[in-house]
Motif scaffolding. Sequence first.
Motif, mmCIF file in Angstrom:
data_model
loop_
_atom_site.group_PDB
_atom_site.id
_atom_site.type_symbol
_atom_site.label_atom_id
_atom_site.label_comp_id
_atom_site.label_asym_id
_atom_site.label_seq_id
_atom_site.Cartn_x
_atom_site.Cartn_y
_atom_site.Cartn_z
ATOM 1 N N ALA A 1 -19.284 47.963 -20.560
ATOM 2 C CA ALA A 1 -19.033 46.571 -20.922
ATOM 3 C C ALA A 1 -19.202 45.673 -19.703
ATOM 4 O O ALA A 1 -19.108 46.128 -18.564
ATOM 5 C CB ALA A 1 -17.615 46.432 -21.479
ATOM 6 N N HIS B 1 -17.725 41.914 -18.242
ATOM 7 C CA HIS B 1 -16.697 40.900 -18.382
ATOM 8 C C HIS B 1 -16.974 39.760 -17.419
ATOM 9 O O HIS B 1 -17.490 39.984 -16.314
ATOM 10 C CB HIS B 1 -15.314 41.475 -18.073
ATOM 11 N N LEU C 1 -14.532 39.286 -22.362
ATOM 12 C CA LEU C 1 -15.568 40.254 -22.708
ATOM 13 C C LEU C 1 -16.865 39.537 -23.066
ATOM 14 O O LEU C 1 -16.869 38.633 -23.896
ATOM 15 C CB LEU C 1 -15.106 41.106 -23.894
ATOM 16 N N TYR D 1 -20.588 44.644 -24.813
ATOM 17 C CA TYR D 1 -20.079 46.002 -24.916
ATOM 18 C C TYR D 1 -21.180 46.894 -25.468
ATOM 19 O O TYR D 1 -22.224 46.402 -25.909
ATOM 20 C CB TYR D 1 -18.815 46.073 -25.785
ATOM 21 N N ARG D 2 -20.946 48.164 -25.409
ATOM 22 C CA ARG D 2 -21.970 49.138 -25.810
ATOM 23 C C ARG D 2 -23.284 48.837 -25.096
ATOM 24 O O ARG D 2 -24.366 48.994 -25.667
ATOM 25 C CB ARG D 2 -22.158 49.109 -27.328
ATOM 26 N N TYR E 1 -17.908 41.477 -13.947
ATOM 27 C CA TYR E 1 -17.508 42.866 -13.717
ATOM 28 C C TYR E 1 -18.130 43.765 -14.783
ATOM 29 O O TYR E 1 -18.077 43.440 -15.978
ATOM 30 C CB TYR E 1 -15.992 43.037 -13.806
ATOM 31 N N GLN F 1 -17.771 47.573 -16.535
ATOM 32 C CA GLN F 1 -16.645 48.477 -16.789
ATOM 33 C C GLN F 1 -17.104 49.615 -17.686
ATOM 34 O O GLN F 1 -17.740 49.372 -18.707
ATOM 35 C CB GLN F 1 -15.508 47.713 -17.460
ATOM 36 N N TYR G 1 -16.147 52.766 -20.182
ATOM 37 C CA TYR G 1 -15.035 53.249 -21.005
ATOM 38 C C TYR G 1 -15.361 54.598 -21.629
ATOM 39 O O TYR G 1 -14.850 54.963 -22.679
ATOM 40 C CB TYR G 1 -14.646 52.211 -22.072
ATOM 41 N N TRP H 1 -11.570 58.478 -18.943
ATOM 42 C CA TRP H 1 -10.358 58.014 -18.282
ATOM 43 C C TRP H 1 -10.307 58.591 -16.851
ATOM 44 O O TRP H 1 -10.614 59.771 -16.678
ATOM 45 C CB TRP H 1 -9.106 58.443 -19.060
ATOM 46 N N PRO H 2 -9.907 57.820 -15.830
ATOM 47 C CA PRO H 2 -9.476 56.429 -15.958
ATOM 48 C C PRO H 2 -10.649 55.479 -16.139
ATOM 49 O O PRO H 2 -11.703 55.653 -15.511
ATOM 50 C CB PRO H 2 -8.764 56.174 -14.629
ATOM 51 N N LEU H 3 -10.477 54.513 -16.999
ATOM 52 C CA LEU H 3 -11.488 53.483 -17.174
ATOM 53 C C LEU H 3 -11.644 52.773 -15.837
ATOM 54 O O LEU H 3 -10.657 52.549 -15.122
ATOM 55 C CB LEU H 3 -11.068 52.505 -18.263
ATOM 56 N N PHE I 1 -13.685 49.702 -13.326
ATOM 57 C CA PHE I 1 -14.461 48.480 -13.184
ATOM 58 C C PHE I 1 -15.289 48.560 -11.904
ATOM 59 O O PHE I 1 -14.888 49.203 -10.924
ATOM 60 C CB PHE I 1 -13.540 47.268 -13.043
ATOM 61 N N LEU J 1 -10.684 44.134 -10.566
ATOM 62 C CA LEU J 1 -9.799 44.610 -11.626
ATOM 63 C C LEU J 1 -9.589 46.117 -11.524
ATOM 64 O O LEU J 1 -10.524 46.868 -11.217
ATOM 65 C CB LEU J 1 -10.420 44.266 -12.986
ATOM 66 N N TRP K 1 -7.721 49.332 -13.734
ATOM 67 C CA TRP K 1 -6.969 49.805 -14.897
ATOM 68 C C TRP K 1 -5.729 50.540 -14.404
ATOM 69 O O TRP K 1 -5.825 51.436 -13.579
ATOM 70 C CB TRP K 1 -7.840 50.738 -15.730
#
Lengths: 106, 126
Positions: free
Chosen positions: A33, A35, A45, A48-49, A86, A88, A90, A93-95, A97, B45, B47
Amino acid sequence: IAMTQSPVTLSVSPGESATLSCRVSQSVDTDLAWHQQKPGQSPRLLIYRASTRATGIPARFSGSGSGTEFTLTISSLQSDDFAIYYCQQYRTWPLTFGAGTKLEIK
Amino acid sequence: EVQLVESGGGLVKPGGSVRLSCVASGFGFDYTWMNWVRQGPGKGLEWVGRIRSKREGRTADYTAPVKGRFTISRDDSKNTVFLQMDGLKSEDTAVYYCMTVLSNCSGAVCYRYDYWGQGALVTVSS
């Protein structure tokens, strides 16, 4: 997963286009994604995708890429577009940036 | 309208504790995962962690720098998610955002919506 954004700062004139890059340390397929964040505001946002614009985002914002290389392109820059961007992931985990690209007025 | 409202920030001494709250409205809180994201002064940022819904056991995941010190919990009866921060360090100084990702599917196409709170500033300093 490490995220590397380039350039750190990009100076562009209004009306021109800007191309921002995001490199990921391992494949995230298209689980990426973008942002936008303006001073004093929460992030918003955009994409995405990897390439799907979020609701209400103008068509001048476009995303591309898959795997480990991604690009955000903003065409016909308007004054409202100058902000920090930014990427990011997803996928895992951890997500995480990227450190951000500051888009400033030239 | 989806709203996320954080509270509870402030000045805390190193080694101290603080609890942030985030009250949610405008969506089905019970079955939604909730996240905390932070941003240090002049930084990007990061998480912090996330908590699953009741259906998935209300379990939480944390990023390595806060694991063992921070605890995320939720009270579904009050539409509230909490971030308990213990053993605070100067590097924990940041604006802490509550955020959630909602999905709305129409047939085979799903649309993603991110919602963020306004942020709560936590300053760790002696």
